[in-house]
Scaffold this motif. Structure first.
Motif, PDB file in Angstrom:
ATOM      1  N   VAL A   1       2.675  30.041   7.123  1.00 13.34           N
ATOM      2  CA  VAL A   1       2.054  29.371   7.350  1.00 13.34           C
ATOM      3  C   VAL A   1       2.607  27.539   7.946  1.00 13.34           C
ATOM      4  N   ALA A   2       3.422  27.998   6.984  1.00 11.91           N
ATOM      5  CA  ALA A   2       4.690  26.119   6.978  1.00 11.91           C
ATOM      6  C   ALA A   2       5.600  27.038   9.485  1.00 11.91           C
ATOM      7  N   ARG A   3       5.825  27.951   9.348  1.00  9.44           N
ATOM      8  CA  ARG A   3       5.935  29.311  10.785  1.00  9.44           C
ATOM      9  C   ARG A   3       5.024  28.529  11.965  1.00  9.44           C
ATOM     10  N   SER A   4       4.116  28.704  10.696  1.00  4.49           N
ATOM     11  CA  SER A   4       2.167  28.454  12.113  1.00  4.49           C
ATOM     12  C   SER A   4       2.685  27.730  12.488  1.00  4.49           C
ATOM     13  N   VAL A   5       2.620  26.205  11.923  1.00  5.76           N
ATOM     14  CA  VAL A   5       2.872  24.999  12.371  1.00  5.76           C
ATOM     15  C   VAL A   5       3.711  24.333  13.288  1.00  5.76           C
ATOM     16  N   PHE A   6       5.259  25.267  13.538  1.00  2.58           N
ATOM     17  CA  PHE A   6       6.198  25.116  13.929  1.00  2.58           C
ATOM     18  C   PHE A   6       5.419  26.296  15.523  1.00  2.58           C
ATOM     19  N   GLN A   7       4.679  26.666  14.957  1.00  2.00           N
ATOM     20  CA  GLN A   7       4.907  27.590  16.162  1.00  2.00           C
ATOM     21  C   GLN A   7       3.505  26.976  17.421  1.00  2.00           C
ATOM     22  N   ARG A   8       2.711  26.307  16.861  1.00  2.00           N
ATOM     23  CA  ARG A   8       1.636  25.231  17.908  1.00  2.00           C
ATOM     24  C   ARG A   8       2.603  24.653  18.044  1.00  2.00           C
ATOM     25  N   TYR A   9       3.731  23.689  18.133  1.00  2.29           N
ATOM     26  CA  TYR A   9       4.436  23.150  19.018  1.00  2.29           C
ATOM     27  C   TYR A   9       5.333  24.022  19.578  1.00  2.29           C
ATOM     28  N   ASP A  10       5.200  24.859  19.909  1.00  2.00           N
ATOM     29  CA  ASP A  10       6.402  26.323  20.936  1.00  2.00           C
ATOM     30  C   ASP A  10       7.824  25.497  19.807  1.00  2.00           C
ATOM     31  N   ALA A  11       7.899  25.944  19.125  1.00  2.00           N
ATOM     32  CA  ALA A  11       8.865  25.748  18.260  1.00  2.00           C
ATOM     33  C   ALA A  11       9.139  27.270  16.654  1.00  2.00           C
ATOM     34  N   THR A  12      10.228  27.157  16.586  1.00  2.00           N
ATOM     35  CA  THR A  12      10.298  27.802  15.503  1.00  2.00           C
ATOM     36  C   THR A  12      10.655  26.807  14.319  1.00  2.00           C
ATOM     37  N   ASN A  13      11.167  26.126  14.673  1.00  2.00           N
ATOM     38  CA  ASN A  13      11.904  25.156  13.352  1.00  2.00           C
ATOM     39  C   ASN A  13      11.826  24.007  14.071  1.00  2.00           C
ATOM     40  N   PHE A  14      12.573  22.938  13.043  1.00  2.00           N
ATOM     41  CA  PHE A  14      13.031  21.436  13.360  1.00  2.00           C
ATOM     42  C   PHE A  14      14.134  21.487  14.263  1.00  2.00           C
ATOM     43  N   ASP A  15      15.033  22.025  14.552  1.00  2.00           N
ATOM     44  CA  ASP A  15      15.944  21.957  15.761  1.00  2.00           C
ATOM     45  C   ASP A  15      15.062  22.369  17.049  1.00  2.00           C
ATOM     46  N   ASP A  16      14.650  22.935  16.968  1.00  2.00           N
ATOM     47  CA  ASP A  16      13.979  22.960  18.256  1.00  2.00           C
ATOM     48  C   ASP A  16      12.761  22.131  18.495  1.00  2.00           C
ATOM     49  N   LEU A  17      12.465  21.952  17.907  1.00  2.00           N
ATOM     50  CA  LEU A  17      10.647  21.096  18.392  1.00  2.00           C
ATOM     51  C   LEU A  17      11.174  20.101  18.650  1.00  2.00           C
ATOM     52  N   SER A  18      10.667  19.863  19.849  1.00  2.00           N
ATOM     53  CA  SER A  18      10.382  18.032  20.786  1.00  2.00           C
ATOM     54  C   SER A  18      10.592  17.291  19.680  1.00  2.00           C
ATOM     55  N   SER A  19      11.370  15.988  19.679  1.00  2.00           N
ATOM     56  CA  SER A  19      11.150  14.715  18.833  1.00  2.00           C
ATOM     57  C   SER A  19       9.494  14.186  19.637  1.00  2.00           C
ATOM     58  N   TYR A  20       9.188  14.426  20.257  1.00  2.00           N
ATOM     59  CA  TYR A  20       7.339  14.148  20.758  1.00  2.00           C
ATOM     60  C   TYR A  20       6.748  14.949  19.587  1.00  2.00           C
ATOM     61  N   TYR A  21       7.136  15.764  19.234  1.00  2.00           N
ATOM     62  CA  TYR A  21       6.252  16.864  17.946  1.00  2.00           C
ATOM     63  C   TYR A  21       6.495  15.529  16.693  1.00  2.00           C
ATOM     64  N   TYR A  22       7.371  15.324  16.277  1.00  2.00           N
ATOM     65  CA  TYR A  22       7.294  14.751  14.388  1.00  2.00           C
ATOM     66  C   TYR A  22       6.320  14.876  13.928  1.00  2.00           C
ATOM     67  N   SER A  23       5.744  13.829  14.095  1.00  2.00           N
ATOM     68  CA  SER A  23       4.722  12.820  13.342  1.00  2.00           C
ATOM     69  C   SER A  23       3.836  14.173  13.204  1.00  2.00           C
ATOM     70  N   TYR A  24       3.272  14.815  14.542  1.00  2.00           N
ATOM     71  CA  TYR A  24       2.481  15.741  14.573  1.00  2.00           C
ATOM     72  C   TYR A  24       2.540  16.773  13.634  1.00  2.00           C
ATOM     73  N   VAL A  25       4.036  16.948  13.461  1.00  2.00           N
ATOM     74  CA  VAL A  25       4.243  18.763  12.866  1.00  2.00           C
ATOM     75  C   VAL A  25       3.606  17.882  10.589  1.00  2.00           C
TER      76      VAL A  25
END
Length: 63
Positions: A28-52
């Motif tokens: 379930v936690a992974r699915s949140v990152f997947q919604r924003y085309d990421a697998t974890n914090f390191d490949d998450l765009s900073s634009y989406y930090y607040s959304y995640v």
């Protein structure tokens, strides 16, 4: 974004991930990152930090 701000987001998101994993499991936690085309914090765009963070907090506090 400063290094300090990025680290603050990392800590907050990782704490929220831990809470969601404890309640719903890691998939379930992974699915949140997947919604924003990421697998974890390191490949998450900073634009989406607040959304995640918001999504994870909502899950953690909704239990």
């Amino acid at each position: 974004m400063s290094h300090t701000e990025r680290e603050m987001w990392r800590i907050n998101i990782e704490n929220a991930v831990d809470a969601v994993c404890g309640i719903y499991g890691s998939a379930v936690a992974r699915s949140v990152f997947q919604r924003y085309d990421a697998t974890n914090f390191d490949d998450l765009s900073s634009y989406y930090y607040s959304y995640v963070f918001g999504d994870l907090e909502l899950m953690a506090n909704d239990s």
